[in-house]
Design a protein around this motif. Sequence first.
Motif, short mmCIF file in Angstrom:
data_model
loop_
_atom_site.label_atom_id
_atom_site.label_comp_id
_atom_site.label_asym_id
_atom_site.label_seq_id
_atom_site.Cartn_x
_atom_site.Cartn_y
_atom_site.Cartn_z
N PRO A 290 0.83 -1.21 0.00
CA PRO A 290 0.00 0.00 0.00
C PRO A 290 0.86 1.26 0.00
N GLY A 291 0.52 2.20 -0.85
CA GLY A 291 1.25 3.46 -0.90
C GLY A 291 2.37 3.50 -1.91
N LEU A 292 2.69 2.38 -2.53
CA LEU A 292 3.77 2.36 -3.52
C LEU A 292 3.56 3.41 -4.60
N VAL A 293 2.31 3.61 -5.01
CA VAL A 293 2.03 4.54 -6.11
C VAL A 293 2.34 5.99 -5.74
N GLU A 294 2.53 6.28 -4.44
CA GLU A 294 2.92 7.62 -4.02
C GLU A 294 4.37 7.92 -4.36
N PHE A 295 5.16 6.88 -4.63
CA PHE A 295 6.60 7.04 -4.83
C PHE A 295 7.05 6.65 -6.24
N PHE A 296 6.43 5.61 -6.81
CA PHE A 296 6.76 5.17 -8.17
C PHE A 296 5.49 4.74 -8.89
N GLU A 297 5.49 4.92 -10.20
CA GLU A 297 4.35 4.47 -10.99
C GLU A 297 4.61 3.05 -11.49
N PRO A 298 3.85 2.08 -10.97
CA PRO A 298 4.05 0.69 -11.41
C PRO A 298 3.81 0.54 -12.91
N GLY A 299 4.65 -0.27 -13.53
CA GLY A 299 4.54 -0.51 -14.95
C GLY A 299 5.27 0.51 -15.80
N ARG A 300 5.53 1.67 -15.21
CA ARG A 300 6.21 2.73 -15.96
C ARG A 300 7.57 3.06 -15.37
N GLU A 301 7.65 3.12 -14.04
CA GLU A 301 8.90 3.44 -13.35
C GLU A 301 9.49 2.24 -12.61
N VAL A 302 8.63 1.33 -12.21
CA VAL A 302 9.07 0.06 -11.62
C VAL A 302 8.15 -1.03 -12.14
N LEU A 303 8.63 -2.27 -12.10
CA LEU A 303 7.82 -3.43 -12.46
C LEU A 303 7.32 -4.08 -11.17
N ASP A 323 15.21 -0.22 -20.48
CA ASP A 323 15.86 1.10 -20.53
C ASP A 323 14.87 2.20 -20.18
N GLY A 324 13.65 2.09 -20.66
CA GLY A 324 12.63 3.09 -20.33
C GLY A 324 12.30 3.09 -18.85
N ILE A 325 12.19 1.91 -18.25
CA ILE A 325 11.95 1.79 -16.81
C ILE A 325 13.08 2.45 -16.04
N ARG A 326 14.31 2.16 -16.44
CA ARG A 326 15.48 2.73 -15.76
C ARG A 326 15.46 4.25 -15.81
N ARG A 327 15.24 4.79 -17.00
CA ARG A 327 15.31 6.23 -17.19
C ARG A 327 14.22 6.96 -16.40
N ARG A 328 13.00 6.45 -16.46
CA ARG A 328 11.89 7.14 -15.78
C ARG A 328 12.02 7.05 -14.26
N ALA A 329 12.47 5.90 -13.74
CA ALA A 329 12.65 5.77 -12.29
C ALA A 329 13.73 6.73 -11.79
N ARG A 330 14.81 6.83 -12.53
CA ARG A 330 15.89 7.72 -12.11
C ARG A 330 15.43 9.18 -12.14
N GLU A 331 14.69 9.56 -13.15
CA GLU A 331 14.16 10.93 -13.22
C GLU A 331 13.25 11.22 -12.03
N ARG A 332 12.41 10.25 -11.66
CA ARG A 332 11.49 10.44 -10.53
C ARG A 332 12.27 10.64 -9.23
N VAL A 333 13.27 9.80 -9.02
CA VAL A 333 14.04 9.88 -7.78
C VAL A 333 14.83 11.18 -7.69
N LEU A 334 15.48 11.55 -8.77
CA LEU A 334 16.27 12.79 -8.74
C LEU A 334 15.38 14.01 -8.57
N GLY A 335 14.13 13.92 -8.96
CA GLY A 335 13.22 15.04 -8.80
C GLY A 335 12.56 15.12 -7.44
N GLU A 336 12.37 13.95 -6.77
CA GLU A 336 11.52 13.95 -5.57
C GLU A 336 12.14 13.29 -4.34
N HIS A 337 13.15 12.45 -4.49
CA HIS A 337 13.55 11.61 -3.37
C HIS A 337 15.05 11.68 -3.06
N THR A 338 15.66 12.83 -3.25
CA THR A 338 17.08 12.97 -2.91
C THR A 338 17.24 13.39 -1.45
#
Length: 366
Positions: A290-303, A323-338
């Motif tokens: 529960p709450g995973l979607v607050e941090f990452f978008e399943p299917g797009r940023e994580v599997l 590669d798309g999963i990697r890129r989008r997850a990294r962008e999300r983290v650098l924008g919100e979770h540093t």
Amino acid sequence: MRMVIFGLTVTSSWGNGHATLWRGLIRALARLGWSITFFERDTPYYAGTRDLDQLDGGNVVIYPDWEDIRRVAERAMKQADVVVVTSYCPDAVEASRLAQQASRGLRVFYDLDTPVTLARVEQGERPPYFGPEGLADYDLVLSYTGGPAIEALKTVLGARRVMPLYGHVDPDQHRPAEKRAEFAGDLSYLGTYAADRQAGVEELLVRPAARLPDQRFIIGGAQYPQEFPWSDNIFFVRHLPPADHPAFFSSSRLTLNVTREAMAQKGWCPSGRLFEAAACGAAIITDAWPGLVEFFEPGREVLLARDTDDVVAALQLPEFELDGIRRRARERVLGEHTSAKRAAELDKILADALRNPVGEPMKEAV
């Protein structure tokens, strides 16, 4: 502004998730003008596995026992604007009581293990890092876990003011790295052994390894027992210092996250490993909670991995999808979770708490 922290450890990342988080947060807080001292008891299991000599942005006081450091701690508390005591600090109760007497600043408890804390209380236990009064004597409680746990800390443990302060990653320390042969694999997993997530590790790594004998699986961590169900295509790397994490995450096609049972049940408690792996450019597959979607978008940023079949299917994905999963997850983290983002949140939370008396409503940090 001066902050004094009484915590589990900042000098050793062996078998715990506290040290790496504190290093990034302290470094980022120092850039905001905070002067920080971290008090750590000299315990044998961390003394022999230290992977930090000097704390960037702060000072470390390592002491043999509480009575030896009590007077030094009291002086530090009297000069501090904020005194922080954490979960699993071996002298948390003594530090809290001294802070009530000596500190004229803000008294804060940071629970980096909220799901475990609440689970133990629900089972009729009292964790050793607070007394019978619970958390009622603190001006502010910070929780590594959000969602319903915030209200539970108030109703169950008497906390008067609670704010979430989630995990984070320092992108200066965790970033894409060159692959290393000893870490190479199709699926990797980095985590200390824990009995309450062993079923998940077996379902999401051991069984996929049995189904895919020609692929290479690698586990990194500490405290794994001899009876762990190893197979010929599962390789083990004993405890990795944080400096090796980027290469570990960068050397496999996919990396697995398995959440501890109490964390998964409470939800809203992302592992720091999730943020580290994403910052290193890894393609992540994780169990659902529960709450995973607050941090990452399943299917797009994580599997998502609900069972063995999901992991096997993910390992068959073409490289361009990963590669798309990697890129989008990294962008999300650098924008919100540093760490810098969390430090800014904490700076605002503390400023609001210092300005507003206990009991006054606080706005959630943005």
